[in-house]
Design an enzyme around this catalytic site. Structure first.
Site, PDB file in Angstrom:
ATOM      1  N   GLY A 151       0.821  -1.203   0.000  1.00  0.00           N
ATOM      2  CA  GLY A 151       0.000   0.000   0.000  1.00  0.00           C
ATOM      3  C   GLY A 151       0.854   1.250   0.000  1.00  0.00           C
ATOM      4  O   GLY A 151       0.597   2.183   0.747  1.00  0.00           O
ATOM      5  N   HIS A 152       1.895   1.261  -0.841  1.00  0.00           N
ATOM      6  CA  HIS A 152       2.768   2.424  -0.960  1.00  0.00           C
ATOM      7  C   HIS A 152       3.535   2.354  -2.276  1.00  0.00           C
ATOM      8  O   HIS A 152       3.477   1.360  -2.986  1.00  0.00           O
ATOM      9  CB  HIS A 152       3.738   2.509   0.223  1.00  0.00           C
ATOM     10  CG  HIS A 152       4.656   1.332   0.344  1.00  0.00           C
ATOM     11  ND1 HIS A 152       4.397   0.272   1.198  1.00  0.00           N
ATOM     12  CD2 HIS A 152       5.813   1.019  -0.287  1.00  0.00           C
ATOM     13  CE1 HIS A 152       5.367  -0.620   1.082  1.00  0.00           C
ATOM     14  NE2 HIS A 152       6.241  -0.192   0.179  1.00  0.00           N
ATOM     15  N   ALA A 153       4.230   3.430  -2.571  1.00  0.00           N
ATOM     16  CA  ALA A 153       5.141   3.481  -3.714  1.00  0.00           C
ATOM     17  C   ALA A 153       6.458   4.055  -3.226  1.00  0.00           C
ATOM     18  O   ALA A 153       6.511   4.708  -2.179  1.00  0.00           O
ATOM     19  CB  ALA A 153       4.563   4.349  -4.834  1.00  0.00           C
TER      20      ALA A 153
ATOM     21  N   ARG B 134       2.320  -0.462  -4.965  1.00  0.00           N
ATOM     22  CA  ARG B 134       2.210  -1.905  -4.803  1.00  0.00           C
ATOM     23  C   ARG B 134       1.409  -2.268  -3.575  1.00  0.00           C
ATOM     24  O   ARG B 134       1.464  -1.592  -2.550  1.00  0.00           O
ATOM     25  CB  ARG B 134       3.583  -2.579  -4.756  1.00  0.00           C
ATOM     26  CG  ARG B 134       4.320  -2.626  -3.436  1.00  0.00           C
ATOM     27  CD  ARG B 134       4.981  -1.323  -3.009  1.00  0.00           C
ATOM     28  NE  ARG B 134       5.692  -0.642  -4.078  1.00  0.00           N
ATOM     29  CZ  ARG B 134       6.936  -0.892  -4.424  1.00  0.00           C
ATOM     30  NH1 ARG B 134       7.644  -1.759  -3.750  1.00  0.00           N
ATOM     31  NH2 ARG B 134       7.515  -0.220  -5.392  1.00  0.00           N
TER      32      ARG B 134
ATOM     33  N   TYR C  71       5.834   7.092  -0.862  1.00  0.00           N
ATOM     34  CA  TYR C  71       4.508   7.686  -0.981  1.00  0.00           C
ATOM     35  C   TYR C  71       3.576   6.718  -0.276  1.00  0.00           C
ATOM     36  O   TYR C  71       3.437   5.571  -0.703  1.00  0.00           O
ATOM     37  CB  TYR C  71       4.072   7.815  -2.451  1.00  0.00           C
ATOM     38  CG  TYR C  71       4.779   8.903  -3.215  1.00  0.00           C
ATOM     39  CD1 TYR C  71       4.473  10.248  -2.995  1.00  0.00           C
ATOM     40  CD2 TYR C  71       5.735   8.586  -4.169  1.00  0.00           C
ATOM     41  CE1 TYR C  71       5.115  11.249  -3.703  1.00  0.00           C
ATOM     42  CE2 TYR C  71       6.375   9.582  -4.880  1.00  0.00           C
ATOM     43  CZ  TYR C  71       6.066  10.912  -4.649  1.00  0.00           C
ATOM     44  OH  TYR C  71       6.711  11.893  -5.349  1.00  0.00           O
TER      45      TYR C  71
END
Length: 144
Positions: free
Chosen positions: A58-60, A105, A130
């Protein structure tokens, strides 16, 4: 205003077949940074004992390159470049999913007893993340 990050897309992500040395006593797979994967390895971490139904990720990352491997069991990785999404099912310890920078992802569908190992191009840096999809989407320079 142009964004230098937008050169990365899902087209840069792919499953990489890693060397597999078969032996009756047990198989061996190895990964060499800059050889089998397009970055040098600075950090290794792994996820395990993930409860059923839980999600990870749950981030980039702004600049981090990663290779995600199902060391044991299986799980899914959903990649999103802000334009489209792809779901990869990882269940072989000799396959790794290469994830380039600026790709959102999420990991889910973990089987019981699964172990997810991640090879990373840099050490942990909170400033490289992010964590809000809206901020990531804006950084990609995309219209909603």
């Amino acid at each position: 205003m142009t964004n230098h990050h937008s050169k990365f897309s899902l087209d840069d992500c792919r499953v990489i077949d890693l060397p597999k040395i078969s032996d009756p006593r047990g198989n061996l797979t190895f990964v060499e940074g800059g050889q089998h994967i397009p970055f040098d390895i600075q950090r290794v971490y792994y996820l395990y004992d993930v409860p059923g139904g839980a999600e990870r990720g749950g981030h980039a990352h702004k600049g981090l390159h990663q290779l995600i491997i199902a060391m044991s069991g299986s799980f899914d990785v959903v990649l999103d470049d802000g334009r489209r999404k792809m779901r990869y099912h990882l269940n072989r310890s000799y396959n790794g999913l290469y994830v380039c920078p600026m790709i959102w992802r999420e990991l889910d569908n973990f089987s019981s007893g699964s172990v997810c190992m991640v090879l990373a191009s840099n050490r942990y840096d909170e400033n490289d993340y992010y964590r809000e999809y809206g901020a990531y989407f804006a950084a990609q320079g995309l219209e909603s």
